[in-house]
Design an enzyme around this catalytic site. Structure first.
Site, mmCIF file in Angstrom:
data_model
loop_
_atom_site.group_PDB
_atom_site.id
_atom_site.type_symbol
_atom_site.label_atom_id
_atom_site.label_comp_id
_atom_site.label_asym_id
_atom_site.label_seq_id
_atom_site.Cartn_x
_atom_site.Cartn_y
_atom_site.Cartn_z
ATOM 1 N N CYS A 388 0.841 -1.206 0.000
ATOM 2 C CA CYS A 388 0.000 0.000 0.000
ATOM 3 C C CYS A 388 0.879 1.261 0.000
ATOM 4 O O CYS A 388 1.471 1.574 -1.023
ATOM 5 C CB CYS A 388 -1.002 -0.031 1.146
ATOM 6 S SG CYS A 388 -2.434 0.993 0.784
ATOM 7 N N HIS A 514 -3.640 -5.040 0.341
ATOM 8 C CA HIS A 514 -3.103 -5.570 1.603
ATOM 9 C C HIS A 514 -3.175 -7.099 1.623
ATOM 10 O O HIS A 514 -4.141 -7.662 2.154
ATOM 11 C CB HIS A 514 -3.892 -5.011 2.783
ATOM 12 C CG HIS A 514 -3.661 -3.562 3.022
ATOM 13 N ND1 HIS A 514 -2.684 -3.091 3.868
ATOM 14 C CD2 HIS A 514 -4.269 -2.461 2.507
ATOM 15 C CE1 HIS A 514 -2.709 -1.772 3.879
ATOM 16 N NE2 HIS A 514 -3.657 -1.363 3.054
ATOM 17 N N GLU A 516 -1.666 -9.089 3.446
ATOM 18 C CA GLU A 516 -1.546 -9.656 4.801
ATOM 19 C C GLU A 516 -2.893 -10.071 5.385
ATOM 20 O O GLU A 516 -2.949 -10.927 6.263
ATOM 21 C CB GLU A 516 -0.832 -8.660 5.733
ATOM 22 C CG GLU A 516 -1.592 -7.394 6.098
ATOM 23 C CD GLU A 516 -1.424 -6.245 5.106
ATOM 24 O OE1 GLU A 516 -1.076 -6.514 3.942
ATOM 25 O OE2 GLU A 516 -1.652 -5.081 5.497
HETATM 26 N N1 GLN Z 1 -2.009 6.846 2.574
HETATM 27 C C1 GLN Z 1 -2.079 6.049 1.377
HETATM 28 C C2 GLN Z 1 -3.428 6.183 0.682
HETATM 29 O O1 GLN Z 1 -4.395 6.577 1.294
HETATM 30 C C3 GLN Z 1 -1.765 4.588 1.663
HETATM 31 C C4 GLN Z 1 -2.819 3.922 2.489
HETATM 32 C C5 GLN Z 1 -2.343 2.626 3.131
HETATM 33 O O2 GLN Z 1 -1.151 2.353 3.175
HETATM 34 N N2 GLN Z 1 -3.261 1.846 3.669
HETATM 35 O O3 GLN Z 1 -3.553 5.859 -0.456
#
Ligand code: GLN
Length: 550
Positions: A388, A514, A516
């Site tokens: 992410c 994600h 995970e």
């Molecule tokens: N801050 C980034 C976004 O909103 C990444 C979000 C995250 O890592 N969950 O896109």
């Protein structure tokens, strides 16, 4: 599916004395055991705080926010539920006082209670009971509801009253209460003490809940005398006072310990359900691999900004453990504060690590340290996994240091950047509310043939869970592809970049989603499995690594 076992039975898990006893783990372990006895189990957590969900809370307050397939931002205990039971949770798996009150107040405004005084009892308790009832179904034999917080807290009272009423309504034979409590060891006296547990059961009894099973968390083994005392004063059968001593190595030992004391058997007997054979050989084999890995230890650095809090990256740490199990290796995590990298440089903090992972996050604190860590991984040819925000930082690093876009950045950190390689998603630009409004939940991704991603997944069509507002800016795609960044996964129809990787590197992959959240100890997520495998291959190469220019 046909119903086999009568009405859905309900188990309520409460906690006493202190918080952080591991109620979620215990509940998940019990669910696992009941599933392995042939029953269809669903789980739920009720949290007494007033946030509508934990999505707006800092990880320092709440730990990780766990995202379900259907896009709910939930308590991290749901991660344990899914990892132990391999059953998907959803929006009905986590309610808070905030979400319950919001539903009741909205209904009041719509005129749903016209003429009535709206009150905690019965309106809030009815809403809580409706939340519990949402677990019922022909495909659910046993529903487990965990009540967050500690018995005696003012804010948990409506939840306790609701579960008291609930069992009364479904009948004694169809529900039971499990109370998780602490039996502390007082060093000065050299003794275990049962009084706090007696008092916490006393509070429960004063509101009409008489626990059927007592699970006692302790650091030292309990003697027969303690168990007998608790049984007598808490009015629980002696064999239903269960010891849950701290496990030595891994949380995945908990079900094995609980099964040894037949808790699952007592539960089934109390609920008038047949005690089928317990089949958990695969789980025991997994625990054995975890405790005695054949390929030794591999050290992986996780570079984040909530490193001091071990719950902030819970699912990441678990998924790394799973990746270790899949490779019969112990993964040792080196936790690195990204801001420290900003002060000292990457080398001193990352030297010797066999791989580097940069997890998700929000806000600009520590960003430059993460970008430096990624540059170090890229140029020193150390396996790298970005998740992410980790992917967003990887593209920024590549844009700056390989494509010559010196001020490349995300508009999240610098709205005026001349090279916004990460920018807010168009559909997010009109969003003003902060709660539950990101791109959340599972979306499809198409993986390109011949890439590392495809190698790991072994297929082209995947589904992964998301939680973000920003995305890769496709204006820079061609330029970056020319310089060697491989765009190996995109969201079909939307052309949103989901995975990037480098060809000319031992293992460098980053994803917008994600992974995970989909990893379990019995089935490591393919990307974590391959990442740990790459780390093992690079183990010990250390100083001999050739540093790539650029
Ligand atoms: N801050 C980034 C976004 O909103 C990444 C979000 C995250 O890592 N969950 O896109």
């Amino acid at each position: 599916m046909a119903k086999r076992n009568g009405p859905t039975r309900h188990i309520f898990v409460t906690g006493g004395v202190v918080s952080s006893l591991g109620k979620g783990l215990t509940a998940a372990s019990l669910a696992f055991l009941l599933k392995r006895r042939g029953y269809r189990v669903k789980m739920q957590k009720l949290d007494p705080y007033l946030n509508v969900d934990p999505g707006t809370m800092s990880p320092y307050q709440h730990g990780e926010v766990y995202v379900t397939v259907d896009g709910a931002e939930t308590d991290l205990d749901l991660g344990h539920y899914e990892r132990f039971t391999d059953e998907p949770c959803n929006r009905n798996s986590n309610y808070t006082s905030g979400s319950i009150y919001r539903a009741v107040i909205s209904r009041e405004r719509e005129g749903g209670y016209l003429g009535k005084t709206v009150q905690v009892i019965p309106h809030i308790t009815d809403e809580i009971k409706a939340a519990i009832r949402s677990l019922d179904g022909d495909d659910v034999d046993i529903a487990i509801t965990e009540i967050g917080g500690t018995v005696g807290d003012i804010e948990s009272q409506p939840f306790l009253e609701a579960i008291r009423q609930y069992r009364h309504e479904i009948g004694r034979q169809n529900g039971l209460y499990i109370h998780l409590t602490l039996v502390p060891f007082i060093k000065a006296a050299g003794e275990l003490k049962t009084k706090p547990s007696q008092q916490s059961v006393g509070i429960l009894r004063s509101i009409g809940i008489f626990p059927d099973i007592l699970v006692c968390r302790c650091e030292h083994p309990m003697a027969e005398e303690h168990k007998a005392k608790l049984a007598l004063f808490c009015d629980v059968d002696r064999n239903k006072v269960i010891e849950e001593k701290d496990v030595e190595h891994s949380i995945y030992e908990v079900p094995v310990e609980l099964a040894r004391q037949d808790v699952d058997v007592f539960i089934l007997e109390l609920l008038n359900l047949h005690v089928n054979a317990l089949n958990m050989d695969d789980w025991k084999t997994m625990v054995n691999t975890l405790l005695h890995p054949q390929n030794g230890t591999v050290e992986i650095a996780v570079v984040g900004k909530y490193i001091s809090l071990k719950d902030a990256y819970k699912s990441i740490y678990e998924a790394l453990t799973h990746g270790g199990i899949a490779n019969s290796a112990h993964v040792k995590v080196r936790m690195v504060e990204s801001e420290e990298i900003e002060k000292t440089g990457a080398e001193s903090l990352l030297k010797g690590a066999s791989a580097i992972l940069v997890p998700g996050g929000f806000g600009d604190r520590g960003i430059e340290g993460k970008i430096q860590a990624i540059g170090y991984a890229r140029t020193h040819r150390i396996p790298f996994f970005g998740i992410c925000l980790g992917m967003q930082c990887a593209t920024i690093e590549f844009a700056r240091n390989v494509c010559g876009l010196g001020d490349a950045n995300s508009t999240e950190f610098n709205a005026a950047t001349g090279a916004p390689v990460i920018d807010m998603m168009v559909e997010q630009k009109k969003v003003t509310d902060k709660g539950g409004t990101m791109r959340l939940g599972a979306y499809p991704c198409t993986v390109t043939a011949g890439t590392r991603a495809q190698q790991a997944y072994g297929k082209a069509d995947i589904m992964e869970r998301h939680r973000h507002r920003y995305e890769f800016n496709n204006r820079y795609r061609e330029q970056m592809a020319k310089q060697g960044l491989v765009f190996s996964g995109v969201c079909p129809g939307r052309d949103l970049v989901e995975i990037v990787e480098l060809k000319d590197h031992p293992w460098f992959l980053a994803c917008q989603f994600h992974p995970e959240f989909q990893s379990t100890p019995l089935q490591a997520h393919p990307l974590f499995r391959e990442f740990v495998a790459a780390a093992l291959k690079c183990r010990g190469k250390g100083e001999k690594r050739e540093v790539k220019k650029g």
